[in-house]
Design a protein around this motif. Structure first.
Motif, PDB file in Angstrom:
ATOM      1  N   ALA A  71      -5.920   3.794  12.136  1.00 51.89           N
ATOM      2  CA  ALA A  71      -4.737   3.066  11.699  1.00 51.89           C
ATOM      3  C   ALA A  71      -4.821   1.618  12.168  1.00 51.89           C
ATOM      4  O   ALA A  71      -4.451   0.691  11.447  1.00 51.89           O
ATOM      5  CB  ALA A  71      -3.486   3.733  12.247  1.00 51.89           C
ATOM      6  N   LEU A 126      -7.161  -0.192   9.934  1.00 54.80           N
ATOM      7  CA  LEU A 126      -6.491  -0.526   8.681  1.00 54.80           C
ATOM      8  C   LEU A 126      -5.549  -1.698   8.898  1.00 54.80           C
ATOM      9  O   LEU A 126      -5.436  -2.576   8.060  1.00 54.80           O
ATOM     10  CB  LEU A 126      -5.701   0.685   8.177  1.00 54.80           C
ATOM     11  N   ALA A 127      -4.904  -1.680  10.045  1.00 55.98           N
ATOM     12  CA  ALA A 127      -3.973  -2.763  10.339  1.00 55.98           C
ATOM     13  C   ALA A 127      -4.714  -4.088  10.416  1.00 55.98           C
ATOM     14  O   ALA A 127      -4.267  -5.101   9.887  1.00 55.98           O
ATOM     15  CB  ALA A 127      -3.233  -2.488  11.652  1.00 55.98           C
ATOM     16  N   GLY A 151      -5.508  -4.998   6.990  1.00 55.52           N
ATOM     17  CA  GLY A 151      -4.303  -5.256   6.229  1.00 55.52           C
ATOM     18  C   GLY A 151      -3.689  -6.610   6.543  1.00 55.52           C
ATOM     19  O   GLY A 151      -3.160  -7.275   5.670  1.00 55.52           O
ATOM     20  N   THR A 187       0.399   9.437   5.432  1.00 57.56           N
ATOM     21  CA  THR A 187       0.459   8.158   6.146  1.00 57.56           C
ATOM     22  C   THR A 187       0.096   8.347   7.608  1.00 57.56           C
ATOM     23  O   THR A 187       0.208   9.435   8.167  1.00 57.56           O
ATOM     24  CB  THR A 187       1.883   7.570   6.100  1.00 57.56           C
ATOM     25  N   LYS A 196       3.021   0.144  12.945  1.00 57.28           N
ATOM     26  CA  LYS A 196       2.211  -0.119  11.752  1.00 57.28           C
ATOM     27  C   LYS A 196       1.991   1.178  10.992  1.00 57.28           C
ATOM     28  O   LYS A 196       1.504   2.148  11.548  1.00 57.28           O
ATOM     29  CB  LYS A 196       0.876  -0.745  12.146  1.00 57.28           C
ATOM     30  N   SER A 220       0.257   2.997   7.783  1.00 61.06           N
ATOM     31  CA  SER A 220      -0.766   2.893   6.743  1.00 61.06           C
ATOM     32  C   SER A 220      -0.609   4.028   5.752  1.00 61.06           C
ATOM     33  O   SER A 220      -0.449   5.172   6.141  1.00 61.06           O
ATOM     34  CB  SER A 220      -2.171   3.017   7.340  1.00 61.06           C
ATOM     35  N   SER A 266       3.748  -2.299   1.513  1.00 59.67           N
ATOM     36  CA  SER A 266       2.338  -2.532   1.192  1.00 59.67           C
ATOM     37  C   SER A 266       1.644  -1.222   0.873  1.00 59.67           C
ATOM     38  O   SER A 266       1.889  -0.209   1.520  1.00 59.67           O
ATOM     39  CB  SER A 266       1.641  -3.191   2.378  1.00 59.67           C
ATOM     40  N   GLN A 289      -1.215  -0.712   1.629  1.00 64.14           N
ATOM     41  CA  GLN A 289      -2.135  -0.486   2.743  1.00 64.14           C
ATOM     42  C   GLN A 289      -1.383  -0.332   4.057  1.00 64.14           C
ATOM     43  O   GLN A 289      -1.182   0.776   4.515  1.00 64.14           O
ATOM     44  CB  GLN A 289      -3.168  -1.610   2.790  1.00 64.14           C
ATOM     45  N   VAL A 290      -0.966  -1.425   4.647  1.00 64.52           N
ATOM     46  CA  VAL A 290      -0.299  -1.330   5.943  1.00 64.52           C
ATOM     47  C   VAL A 290       1.004  -2.117   5.926  1.00 64.52           C
ATOM     48  O   VAL A 290       1.036  -3.273   5.509  1.00 64.52           O
ATOM     49  CB  VAL A 290      -1.199  -1.897   7.075  1.00 64.52           C
ATOM     50  N   THR A 291       2.070  -1.494   6.358  1.00 66.86           N
ATOM     51  CA  THR A 291       3.340  -2.198   6.537  1.00 66.86           C
ATOM     52  C   THR A 291       3.660  -2.206   8.029  1.00 66.86           C
ATOM     53  O   THR A 291       3.546  -1.177   8.685  1.00 66.86           O
ATOM     54  CB  THR A 291       4.477  -1.475   5.792  1.00 66.86           C
ATOM     55  N   ALA A 292       4.039  -3.360   8.557  1.00 69.57           N
ATOM     56  CA  ALA A 292       4.408  -3.446   9.972  1.00 69.57           C
ATOM     57  C   ALA A 292       5.923  -3.498  10.085  1.00 69.57           C
ATOM     58  O   ALA A 292       6.586  -4.261   9.381  1.00 69.57           O
ATOM     59  CB  ALA A 292       3.796  -4.693  10.600  1.00 69.57           C
TER      60      ALA A 292
END
Lengths: 179, 237
Positions: free
Chosen positions: B105, B108-109, B112, B142, B154, B156, B187, B189-192
């Motif tokens: 993760a 990915l972050a 991302g 996720t 974060k 993913s 996103s 992909q990755v949302t924070a």
């Protein structure tokens, strides 16, 4: 991720563990996609190749247990071999020559272990003992998937001459690495 | 060197064929022959393995590049004929698995967000909380990783997509309390999610994270209204 972590994931994948496969993919796909992009030189083919590669990893994961290698090397070898086979199946060869431009080489990964650094240093030292043009051919073949044919064209020598001097370079390299 | 023949002859031998295979220079047909031989001739396979080890350091020069987000789904579809998540996660208790998950993760972050937005490397002693969110019959899978220092959670998307005409909303459920909205996933992909301290305090081992399908922008009422497409329990590693 540590090599031990990746090894465990591959072992679990060989037991058909899909959650482990997800994590293995998430942790290694960027590296293997980088291999595909570099060797194949275009995204569409690289994406197709990456799918084939993970299908292969899923199906061949049990082989890792008997391979005497680090897990990431094992994965990269699967990816490289698949991409090179794809390249060789491609026609005509001209496409290979077009993309055979030198790609800027990034500095070595600062996170690599001291042992790996030592091995890397030795390989680079031994390559440096070859004539510069021959060392470049060896590196280019490994990183870009250049064929004998492509190398012979690039250096404007007959195929057999290319094969002779590449093989001689490999023998010198081996003597240096194992000597 | 005595072992190296004169300039005008081609050196021969299995070891050189092994080296050429690893290097990748052989034409298609020869590669197929060598590949078959590796499967059947152990001594030859060892030569190949040895050359591979010699060249392994060059692997550092392959630059990692995130693969397109939907590619894993395509792989799963080919392998399993479905995009459904696995029915159970037998890895639940494996520390290695969770560390791998956190790493994955995090990786990915990194991809991302770009390196600029990544905080200085967290020390390995810093506690991390992770959650894998799945649900039976749902295509959404996720991974969530919470960094205590930055208070960033974060999330993913490993599989599934952000729907066009709906929003995926993330909820925190601590014990028997009502779900608290953490925001919507923006996103593929990755949302924070930047968690306020009071919310961050509730995020601990055993807390549940869940994702529901809501109207665009998130639930208007502040409570979940749609189907749960993924849920998982937070673990400390």
């Amino acid at each position: 991720m540590t090599p031990e972590g990746i090894s465990e994931l591959i072992s679990r994948v060989s037991l058909r563990d899909r959650a482990a496969f997800d994590v293995l993919y998430a942790s290694t796909s960027a590296k293997l996609f980088g291999v595909c992009l570099r060797v194949l030189g275009n995204r569409t083919e690289a994406e197709d190749a990456l799918q084939d590669i993970y299908v292969r990893i899923w199906n061949k994961a049990d082989r890792f247990a008997v391979a005497d290698t680090s897990p990431i090397s094992w994965l990269v070898a699967i990816a490289r071999n698949h991409c090179i086979d794809t390249l060789r199946a491609r026609k005509p060869v001209a496409a290979e020559l077009d993309q055979a431009v030198d790609v800027a080489e990034p500095s070595p990964n600062p996170e690599q272990s001291a042992v790996t650094r030592g091995e890397a240093q030795r390989l680079h030292d031994c390559l440096d003992q070859l004539e510069a043009v021959r060392a470049a051919a060896v590196r280019g073949a490994y990183l870009n998937g250049d064929s004998y044919e492509a190398l012979a064209n690039r250096y404007s020598v007959p195929l057999n001459t290319m094969r002779t001097w590449l093989r001689r370079s490999l023998m010198k390299l081996k003597e240096c690495l194992e000597g | 060197m005595s072992s190296i023949p004169p300039e005008d002859t081609i050196p021969e031998g299995d070891d050189l064929i092994a080296a050429e295979y690893v290097l990748g220079v052989l034409p298609a047909e020869e590669r197929r022959v060598v590949a078959r031989r590796i499967e059947t001739d152990q001594a030859f396979a060892r030569l190949v393995a040895r050359w591979q080890q010699h060249f392994d350091p060059l692997n550092e020069q392959f630059v990692a590049e995130p693969a397109p987000g939907d590619l894993k789904n395509r792989i799963d579809h080919r392998l399993f004929g479905t995009e459904q998540p696995p029915a159970s996660i037998p890895l639940w208790n494996s520390v290695t698995f969770w560390r791998g998950l956190a790493f994955a993760a995090f990786a990915l972050a990194v991809f991302g967000f770009g390196r600029d937005l990544i905080q200085p490397p967290t020390t390995t002693s810093s506690p991390q909380l992770v959650a894998s969110m799945v649900a039976d019959g749902s295509p959404v899978r996720t991974l969530a990783v919470f960094d205590d220092q930055t208070r960033l959670l974060k999330v993913s998307l490993v599989a599934g997509d952000v729907p066009q005409d709906r929003s995926l909303e993330l909820w925190l459920i601590a014990g028997n309390e009502a779900p608290v909205s953490l925001g919507v996933i923006t996103s593929p992909q990755v949302t924070a999610f930047d968690l306020p301290q009071p919310v961050a305090d509730k995020l601990r081992d055993g807390t549940t994270l869940a994702i529901t399908v809501e109207p665009v922008g998130g639930s208007p009422s502040g409570a979940p209204t749609g189907a749960v497409v993924a849920a998982g329990t937070v673990r400390g590693i």
